[in-house]
Design a protein around this motif. Structure first.
Motif, mmCIF file in Angstrom:
data_model
loop_
_atom_site.group_PDB
_atom_site.id
_atom_site.type_symbol
_atom_site.label_atom_id
_atom_site.label_comp_id
_atom_site.label_asym_id
_atom_site.label_seq_id
_atom_site.Cartn_x
_atom_site.Cartn_y
_atom_site.Cartn_z
ATOM 1 N N GLY A 187 33.076 -32.431 -15.947
ATOM 2 C CA GLY A 187 34.127 -33.323 -15.493
ATOM 3 C C GLY A 187 34.108 -33.639 -14.012
ATOM 4 N N HIS A 188 33.272 -32.979 -13.284
ATOM 5 C CA HIS A 188 33.359 -33.156 -11.852
ATOM 6 C C HIS A 188 32.410 -34.206 -11.325
ATOM 7 C CE1 HIS A 188 29.997 -30.480 -12.481
ATOM 8 N NE2 HIS A 188 29.564 -30.798 -11.294
ATOM 9 N N GLN A 189 31.691 -34.809 -12.209
ATOM 10 C CA GLN A 189 30.706 -35.756 -11.728
ATOM 11 C C GLN A 189 31.355 -37.068 -11.336
ATOM 12 O OE1 GLN A 189 28.018 -34.623 -11.090
ATOM 13 N NE2 GLN A 189 27.276 -33.162 -12.606
ATOM 14 N N VAL A 190 30.688 -37.741 -10.522
ATOM 15 C CA VAL A 190 31.237 -38.977 -9.982
ATOM 16 C C VAL A 190 30.488 -40.166 -10.584
ATOM 17 C CG1 VAL A 190 31.690 -40.242 -7.871
ATOM 18 C CG2 VAL A 190 31.721 -37.746 -7.864
ATOM 19 N N PRO A 191 31.237 -41.131 -11.063
ATOM 20 C CA PRO A 191 30.565 -42.288 -11.672
ATOM 21 C C PRO A 191 29.784 -43.099 -10.645
ATOM 22 C CG PRO A 191 32.921 -42.256 -12.188
ATOM 23 C CD PRO A 191 32.683 -41.216 -11.138
ATOM 24 N N CYS A 192 28.754 -43.707 -11.129
ATOM 25 C CA CYS A 192 27.950 -44.568 -10.267
ATOM 26 C C CYS A 192 28.354 -46.034 -10.405
ATOM 27 C CB CYS A 192 26.471 -44.453 -10.635
ATOM 28 S SG CYS A 192 25.821 -42.791 -10.583
ATOM 29 N N LYS A 193 29.201 -46.290 -11.355
ATOM 30 C CA LYS A 193 29.493 -47.676 -11.715
ATOM 31 C C LYS A 193 30.865 -48.094 -11.221
ATOM 32 C CE LYS A 193 28.592 -48.377 -15.956
ATOM 33 N NZ LYS A 193 27.199 -48.789 -15.877
ATOM 34 N N VAL A 194 30.923 -49.288 -10.716
ATOM 35 C CA VAL A 194 32.216 -49.814 -10.289
ATOM 36 C C VAL A 194 32.538 -51.097 -11.051
ATOM 37 C CG1 VAL A 194 32.083 -48.811 -7.990
ATOM 38 C CG2 VAL A 194 31.217 -51.130 -8.375
ATOM 39 N N PHE A 195 33.790 -51.324 -11.150
ATOM 40 C CA PHE A 195 34.303 -52.538 -11.765
ATOM 41 C C PHE A 195 34.563 -53.545 -10.657
ATOM 42 C CE2 PHE A 195 37.983 -55.085 -12.888
ATOM 43 C CZ PHE A 195 37.757 -55.455 -14.197
ATOM 44 N N VAL A 196 34.086 -54.726 -10.838
ATOM 45 C CA VAL A 196 34.286 -55.769 -9.829
ATOM 46 C C VAL A 196 35.137 -56.871 -10.446
ATOM 47 C CG1 VAL A 196 33.181 -57.361 -8.234
ATOM 48 C CG2 VAL A 196 32.044 -55.220 -8.844
ATOM 49 N N GLY A 197 36.345 -56.919 -10.017
ATOM 50 C CA GLY A 197 37.271 -57.900 -10.572
ATOM 51 C C GLY A 197 37.371 -59.151 -9.707
ATOM 52 N N ARG A 198 37.985 -60.138 -10.250
ATOM 53 C CA ARG A 198 38.206 -61.439 -9.609
ATOM 54 C C ARG A 198 36.904 -62.181 -9.345
ATOM 55 N NH1 ARG A 198 42.030 -58.730 -5.762
ATOM 56 N NH2 ARG A 198 40.502 -59.216 -4.142
ATOM 57 N N CYS A 199 35.925 -61.918 -10.140
ATOM 58 C CA CYS A 199 34.677 -62.664 -9.976
ATOM 59 C C CYS A 199 34.863 -64.104 -10.437
ATOM 60 C CB CYS A 199 33.560 -62.027 -10.805
ATOM 61 S SG CYS A 199 33.047 -60.410 -10.255
ATOM 62 N N THR A 200 34.111 -64.958 -9.815
ATOM 63 C CA THR A 200 34.075 -66.337 -10.302
ATOM 64 C C THR A 200 32.758 -66.564 -11.028
ATOM 65 O OG1 THR A 200 33.175 -67.058 -8.186
ATOM 66 C CG2 THR A 200 35.564 -67.231 -8.488
ATOM 67 N N GLU A 201 32.723 -67.668 -11.707
ATOM 68 C CA GLU A 201 31.588 -67.879 -12.586
ATOM 69 C C GLU A 201 30.291 -68.093 -11.815
ATOM 70 O OE1 GLU A 201 32.774 -70.467 -15.618
ATOM 71 O OE2 GLU A 201 31.265 -69.734 -17.042
ATOM 72 N N ASP A 202 30.427 -68.551 -10.599
ATOM 73 C CA ASP A 202 29.188 -68.820 -9.855
ATOM 74 C C ASP A 202 28.645 -67.578 -9.158
ATOM 75 O OD1 ASP A 202 31.290 -68.742 -8.040
ATOM 76 O OD2 ASP A 202 30.191 -69.981 -6.602
ATOM 77 N N ILE A 203 29.321 -66.489 -9.326
ATOM 78 C CA ILE A 203 28.754 -65.244 -8.794
ATOM 79 C C ILE A 203 27.859 -64.649 -9.869
ATOM 80 C CG2 ILE A 203 29.279 -62.932 -7.969
ATOM 81 C CD1 ILE A 203 31.917 -63.942 -6.928
ATOM 82 N N ASN A 204 26.595 -64.733 -9.631
ATOM 83 C CA ASN A 204 25.674 -64.224 -10.651
ATOM 84 C C ASN A 204 25.209 -62.816 -10.304
ATOM 85 O OD1 ASN A 204 23.559 -64.419 -8.772
ATOM 86 N ND2 ASN A 204 23.202 -66.570 -9.327
ATOM 87 N N SER A 205 24.398 -62.290 -11.158
ATOM 88 C CA SER A 205 24.003 -60.894 -10.967
ATOM 89 C C SER A 205 23.178 -60.721 -9.700
ATOM 90 C CB SER A 205 23.240 -60.397 -12.193
ATOM 91 O OG SER A 205 22.081 -61.168 -12.379
#
Length: 540
Positions: A187-205
């Motif tokens: 349980g002590h591990q830290v995630p590597c992944k973040v959630f990025v909200g409020r993206c617009t459609e023209d923001i691509n990977s």
DNA sequence: GTTGAGCGTT
């Protein structure tokens, strides 16, 4: 084929190492000749300075796109001794900083399958090629002193630990596996992944990758399709991910918000949550190498303890026990599927609505470690009434914790017409079409993320469209790191090499015993990652 | 003296 001239130290006689077709040099290739090395550098003739070679996901990249590796003689980079020591001091000091709290620290690693003859000295000697070994012990019978065939090691640097976890180990003539011990808790591990909200459609990977790369190595970017106004970015270093959470960032003139990919409360609330952390934090440990073949040979007593859930069919997931004992049964008898179709390495919905989909039952069982620990980790997953028992626990929340689904625009119908019936296991029939919402989908997505519901929705909506699901992607996290660190795309099992291992569980109904190595090979396959995520990466 | 899935007398 290109060869890269590499010497251990500057001035030594170089060895020519073969590069890959894409021009990169596998770290594993390097390490085969220079055990313990972690990178390359070379002397730049113009500047006279030493330059480091770009390293990403177990691959080393030539300094020049055009001329490749050129005529340079490269020399190895090894983990810094002083860095390890400083880390150790930091860890041992009372003035622990926030950094040490969030950073992935070294942990004891269990070494399984050791030859009886291996001693603590020889164990230490073996692992010292990876870095400083702080501890090496063999577990022995107290009376006889005879080795029990396993032991523990602890490294001074996390880099060394990562490399050890991502490699195979031939110790005193026997293939051994090294894992994070179950007893450690996860349980002590830290995630590597973040959630990025409020993206617009023209923001691509590419935009996301480029932008976030300035904070640290980005190992993955996932943008749900169709457009959902949010995305996920995975970093190599969980510290980087952590440090960005809560911040607003401007990408292409758009203010996006970074937050945890799964709320912390969720991560400690359930076994699933813990295992999600496990999967993310121990990216390198997710290899499924099983030197002794099938570790899941029948344990009828154990399987008996876990029977009862029969929301899906008897070969639910890749429950190795069931697979072993029920061969290819499709009947809805009461013996199968305690594994909830798997996905046990994540905080999302391992159950409801997904594994009822007959086209996908084989995609379950995304085991991320091998062997019996599965059993230990999943007591309590089998409440037979609840298709969502694996949902990361939102069903387990008290009513006060429940999100206002109606306010979020969540209707009671699944949105994927081709998946009718998939919500039969979902007691609330939660389904959501983010596109049809009257409110900003980014807000909804952010809210859902906080409730770990994004996975459900994505899964419901995209399963057919993309052939993948968000949840398995979540579970993947840095998993491909593990693969690539070893320079292998397939199973780490030398008895069963090849690309099939890490790619996808066969969607046929036969999940069992095809390879005699049930969880290890197909085990942590990830159909989603291979389609949604990995395809966006340049290393697979 | 044998064995081969596992999880550590801190």
């Amino acid at each position: 084929m290109d060869f890269v001239q590499v010497s251990e130290e500057e001035g030594d006689e170089p060895i020519e190492l073969p590069a890959e077709e894409d021009g990169t040099l596998l770290l594993s290739t390097l390490q085969a000749q220079f055990p313990g090395s972690c990178g390359l550098k070379y002397r730049n003739m113009d500047t006279k300075a030493v330059r480091g070679v770009r390293s990403n996901e177990g691959r080393l990249f030539p300094p020049s796109v055009d001329s490749g590796w050129g005529e340079y003689i490269y020399f190895c980079v090894f983990p810094k001794e002083n860095k390890r020591k400083s880390d150790d001091n930091l860890e041992n000091s009372t003035a622990k900083t926030k950094r040490i709290e969030t950073r992935l620290r070294c942990t004891d690693l269990i070494v399984l399958g050791l030859p009886w003859k291996t001693t603590e000295d020889s164990l230490r000697e073996y692992f010292e090629s990876y870095g400083e070994v702080l501890m090496a012990q063999i577990k022995k019978d107290v009376k006889s002193g005879q080795s029990k065939g396993f032991g523990f090691v602890r490294f001074g640097s996390y880099d060394a630990q990562m490399r050890v976890l991502s490699n195979r180990h031939l110790i005193d003539g026997r293939w051994c596996e090294v894992k994070v011990p179950n007893s450690k808790g996860v349980g002590h591990q830290v995630p590597c992944k973040v959630f990025v909200g409020r993206c617009t459609e023209d923001i691509n990977s590419d935009d996301l990758r480029e932008y976030f790369s300035k904070f640290g190595e980005v190992t993955d970017v996932f943008i749900p399709r169709p457009f959902r106004a949010f995305s996920f970015v995975t970093f190599f270093d969980p510290d980087v991910a952590q440090s960005l959470c809560g911040e607003d960032h401007i990408i292409k003139g758009v203010s996006v918000h970074v937050s945890n990919a799964a709320p912390k409360a969720e991560q400690s609330r359930s076994h699933q949550g813990q295992n999600y952390n496990y999967s993310s934090g121990n990216s390198y440990g997710m290899h499924s190498y099983h030197p002794q073949g099938n570790h899941m040979s029948s344990h009828p007593g154990r399987s008996g303890q876990h029977r009862g859930n029969n929301q899906h069919n008897a070969h639910g997931g890749e429950n190795p026990i069931i697979a072993n004992s029920h061969s290819h049964s499709h009947s809805n008898n009461a013996s199968g599927g305690y594994g909830m179709g798997g996905h046990y390495g994540m905080g999302g919905n391992a159950g409801g609505g997904y594994h009822n989909n007959s086209s996908n039952h084989a995609s379950g069982g995304h085991r991320q470690d091998g062997g019996a620990p599965f059993n230990r980790n999943f007591h309590g997953m089998n409440q037979p009434h609840n298709g969502n028992v694996g949902s990361g626990g939102w069903m387990n929340r008290g009513p006060l914790d429940m999100p206002n689904l109606q306010a979020l625009g969540i209707n009671s119908q699944g949105s994927s017409s081709s998946n009718q019936g998939q919500n039969m296991n979902n007691p609330l029939g939660v389904g959501l079409n983010l596109n049809s919402l009257p409110i900003n989908p980014a807000l909804v997505a952010a809210a859902l993320n906080q409730w770990s519901l994004v996975g459900n929705q994505l899964q419901n909506q995209n399963q057919d469209q993309q052939g993948g699901n968000f949840l398995s992607w979540m579970s993947q996290n840095g998993g491909h790191n593990a693969n690539n660190y070893g320079g292998r795309k397939g199973s780490n099992n030398p008895n069963n090499p090849g690309p099939g291992g890490m790619i996808k569980a066969d969607n046929s109904t036969c999940n069992d015993q095809q390879n005699g190595c049930a969880p290890g090979n197909a085990g942590w396959s990830n159909q989603s990652s291979s389609q949604n995520s990995v395809e966006k990466s340049n290393f697979l």
